[in-house]
Design a protein around this motif. Structure first.
Motif, mmCIF file in Angstrom:
data_model
loop_
_atom_site.group_PDB
_atom_site.id
_atom_site.type_symbol
_atom_site.label_atom_id
_atom_site.label_comp_id
_atom_site.label_asym_id
_atom_site.label_seq_id
_atom_site.Cartn_x
_atom_site.Cartn_y
_atom_site.Cartn_z
ATOM 1 N N ILE A 1 5.286 4.661 -8.304
ATOM 2 C CA ILE A 1 4.837 5.130 -9.572
ATOM 3 C C ILE A 1 5.651 4.134 -10.732
ATOM 4 O O ILE A 1 5.098 4.166 -11.466
ATOM 5 C CB ILE A 1 5.106 6.827 -9.492
ATOM 6 C CG1 ILE A 1 4.320 7.270 -10.788
ATOM 7 C CG2 ILE A 1 6.460 6.876 -9.862
ATOM 8 C CD1 ILE A 1 4.345 8.631 -10.801
ATOM 9 N N GLU A 2 6.923 3.791 -10.309
ATOM 10 C CA GLU A 2 7.350 3.033 -11.399
ATOM 11 C C GLU A 2 6.813 1.611 -11.763
ATOM 12 O O GLU A 2 6.782 1.183 -12.773
ATOM 13 C CB GLU A 2 8.999 2.627 -11.140
ATOM 14 C CG GLU A 2 9.605 4.097 -11.222
ATOM 15 C CD GLU A 2 9.809 4.617 -12.375
ATOM 16 O OE1 GLU A 2 9.848 3.940 -13.346
ATOM 17 O OE2 GLU A 2 9.845 5.912 -12.574
ATOM 18 N N ASN A 3 6.364 0.918 -10.638
ATOM 19 C CA ASN A 3 5.726 -0.296 -10.783
ATOM 20 C C ASN A 3 4.241 -0.164 -10.662
ATOM 21 O O ASN A 3 3.587 -1.455 -10.694
ATOM 22 C CB ASN A 3 6.216 -1.138 -9.579
ATOM 23 C CG ASN A 3 7.743 -1.527 -9.650
ATOM 24 O OD1 ASN A 3 8.331 -1.957 -10.656
ATOM 25 N ND2 ASN A 3 8.363 -1.207 -8.566
ATOM 26 N N CYS A 4 3.955 0.818 -10.613
ATOM 27 C CA CYS A 4 2.231 1.102 -10.537
ATOM 28 C C CYS A 4 1.586 0.300 -9.656
ATOM 29 O O CYS A 4 0.554 -0.376 -9.648
ATOM 30 C CB CYS A 4 1.633 0.875 -11.855
ATOM 31 S SG CYS A 4 2.172 1.689 -13.313
ATOM 32 N N GLU A 5 1.896 0.355 -8.390
ATOM 33 C CA GLU A 5 1.364 -0.213 -7.136
ATOM 34 C C GLU A 5 1.685 0.399 -5.783
ATOM 35 O O GLU A 5 2.587 1.232 -5.629
ATOM 36 C CB GLU A 5 1.939 -1.863 -7.098
ATOM 37 C CG GLU A 5 3.343 -1.761 -6.586
ATOM 38 C CD GLU A 5 3.918 -3.205 -6.925
ATOM 39 O OE1 GLU A 5 4.766 -3.343 -6.033
ATOM 40 O OE2 GLU A 5 3.570 -3.947 -7.760
ATOM 41 N N GLY A 6 0.601 0.198 -4.962
ATOM 42 C CA GLY A 6 0.768 0.781 -3.528
ATOM 43 C C GLY A 6 1.702 0.041 -2.690
ATOM 44 O O GLY A 6 1.966 -1.127 -2.908
ATOM 45 N N VAL A 7 2.287 0.908 -1.599
ATOM 46 C CA VAL A 7 3.039 0.428 -0.586
ATOM 47 C C VAL A 7 2.198 0.369 0.597
ATOM 48 O O VAL A 7 1.795 1.080 1.139
ATOM 49 C CB VAL A 7 4.255 1.158 -0.364
ATOM 50 C CG1 VAL A 7 5.110 0.381 0.669
ATOM 51 C CG2 VAL A 7 5.206 1.250 -1.897
ATOM 52 N N VAL A 8 1.922 -1.281 0.977
ATOM 53 C CA VAL A 8 1.063 -1.198 2.253
ATOM 54 C C VAL A 8 1.708 -0.710 3.605
ATOM 55 O O VAL A 8 2.819 -0.765 3.541
ATOM 56 C CB VAL A 8 0.561 -2.569 2.437
ATOM 57 C CG1 VAL A 8 -0.140 -3.135 1.048
ATOM 58 C CG2 VAL A 8 1.931 -3.682 2.333
ATOM 59 N N GLY A 9 0.906 -0.068 4.533
ATOM 60 C CA GLY A 9 1.381 0.348 5.703
ATOM 61 C C GLY A 9 0.881 -0.715 6.828
ATOM 62 O O GLY A 9 0.675 -1.830 6.631
ATOM 63 N N PHE A 10 1.291 -0.196 7.854
ATOM 64 C CA PHE A 10 0.961 -1.041 9.138
ATOM 65 C C PHE A 10 -0.201 -1.671 9.281
ATOM 66 O O PHE A 10 -0.365 -2.782 9.968
ATOM 67 C CB PHE A 10 1.266 0.124 10.388
ATOM 68 C CG PHE A 10 1.531 -0.768 11.850
ATOM 69 C CD1 PHE A 10 2.346 -1.639 12.254
ATOM 70 C CD2 PHE A 10 0.209 -0.543 12.635
ATOM 71 C CE1 PHE A 10 2.193 -2.431 13.285
ATOM 72 C CE2 PHE A 10 -0.030 -1.110 13.763
ATOM 73 C CZ PHE A 10 1.261 -1.950 14.196
ATOM 74 N N LEU A 11 -1.381 -1.091 8.883
ATOM 75 C CA LEU A 11 -2.710 -1.719 8.966
ATOM 76 C C LEU A 11 -2.645 -3.083 8.550
ATOM 77 O O LEU A 11 -3.429 -3.830 9.022
ATOM 78 C CB LEU A 11 -3.618 -0.878 8.151
ATOM 79 C CG LEU A 11 -5.148 -1.627 8.110
ATOM 80 C CD1 LEU A 11 -5.704 -1.237 9.417
ATOM 81 C CD2 LEU A 11 -6.255 -0.721 7.127
ATOM 82 N N TRP A 12 -1.884 -3.272 7.571
ATOM 83 C CA TRP A 12 -2.038 -4.716 6.753
ATOM 84 C C TRP A 12 -1.117 -5.627 7.834
ATOM 85 O O TRP A 12 -1.512 -6.936 7.736
ATOM 86 C CB TRP A 12 -1.200 -4.661 5.383
ATOM 87 C CG TRP A 12 -2.086 -4.098 4.360
ATOM 88 C CD1 TRP A 12 -2.509 -2.803 4.137
ATOM 89 C CD2 TRP A 12 -3.216 -4.758 3.973
ATOM 90 N NE1 TRP A 12 -3.323 -2.477 3.146
ATOM 91 C CE2 TRP A 12 -3.895 -3.819 2.844
ATOM 92 C CE3 TRP A 12 -3.516 -6.109 3.665
ATOM 93 C CZ2 TRP A 12 -4.790 -4.372 2.124
ATOM 94 C CZ3 TRP A 12 -4.635 -6.526 2.726
ATOM 95 C CH2 TRP A 12 -5.115 -5.749 2.031
ATOM 96 N N ASN A 13 -0.270 -5.386 8.612
ATOM 97 C CA ASN A 13 0.087 -6.281 9.639
ATOM 98 C C ASN A 13 -1.158 -6.779 10.661
ATOM 99 O O ASN A 13 -0.693 -7.942 10.841
ATOM 100 C CB ASN A 13 1.261 -5.384 10.572
ATOM 101 C CG ASN A 13 2.367 -5.306 9.762
ATOM 102 O OD1 ASN A 13 2.852 -5.843 8.664
ATOM 103 N ND2 ASN A 13 3.049 -4.178 10.104
#
Length: 243
Positions: A147-159
């Motif tokens: 929420i501070e940087n206004c971006e998502g944190v990608v999960g295992f799917l992106w590997n």
């Protein structure tokens, strides 16, 4: 971060200038690289589709549609002021990105061989899209939201996606080499080389820019990814005019 009267959290210190968008934080290259390219790609594919309706032109239109959706989704991530819209855009990215890679492969195959892809290939492509679609709303896709940087944190799917995308590029080069060896006419060989290298160049630049941006957290770098589409469109235009 600020709040509206109804309690909706906003990304940034001030309320958006244009209702839900704030263009002041977007890099200049965003508008100079993305918008002209998606307009050119869409107009070219629509022209080809309505001029010559075929499997190949439909595949080109599908490829362009995924590309346009991906670009518009990235635009939302840069200029949207609402956290809910940003989170949704981050969740959609995987679907549009996988669709783009697979549709490029499908287009090149149908263009080179002038026939539909085998059913076994359709099952593989469909399974990749289905897995991505099912994982889209889960933590496998976006595990958290910063929420501070206004971006998502990608999960295992992106590997998995960052393994799938180079595999698609290799498969595309393989069918191009196979088709080149089978072709007996110099014209077909020429078409095969241009179409294969153009598509491979586009996807390679796209992959490197996105992967490097994710690896370093410098997301301005992925603005260069769509520029590969410009080269691909130029080569496709040459094929249309020349042959």
């Amino acid at each position: 971060m600020t709040f509206l009267e109804h309690g909706e959290m906003l990304c940034g210190a001030e309320a958006p200038s244009f209702l839900i968008f704030d263009f002041s934080t977007a890099p200049t290259l965003l508008f100079y690289s993305y918008i002209p390219i998606i307009l050119g790609a869409l107009l070219l594919s629509l022209f080809i589709f309505f001029k010559h309706r075929s499997r190949e032109s439909a595949a080109l239109l599908a490829m362009t549609s995924f590309f346009v959706l991906w670009v518009l989704n990235i635009l939302v991530q840069w200029v949207s002021s609402y956290h809910t819209a940003l989170m949704f855009a981050w969740q959609l990215t995987a679907l549009f990105e996988v669709g783009l890679y697979l549709s490029v492969f499908y287009f090149v195959y149908t263009f080179l061989y002038q026939r539909d892809i085998p059913w076994s290939g359709k099952i593989v492509l469909g399974a990749c899209m289905l897995v991505t679609l099912l994982a889209m709303p889960t933590a496998w896709n976006v595990s958290a939201y910063d929420i501070e940087n206004c971006e998502g944190v990608v999960g295992f799917l992106w590997n998995l996606l960052y393994a799938l995308e180079p595999a698609v590029i290799v498969a595309l080069l393989w069918i191009g080499i196979s088709r080149y060896r089978q072709a007996t006419e110099s014209v077909l060989k020429h078409q095969t080389v241009i179409a294969t290298l153009g598509a491979a160049f586009f996807l390679t630049v796209f992959f490197i820019s996105n992967f490097y941006a994710e690896l370093t957290g410098v997301y301005e770098f992925n603005l260069w990814g769509p520029l590969g589409m410009l080269i691909f469109l130029t080569l496709l235009s040459y094929l249309i005019v020349r042959f």
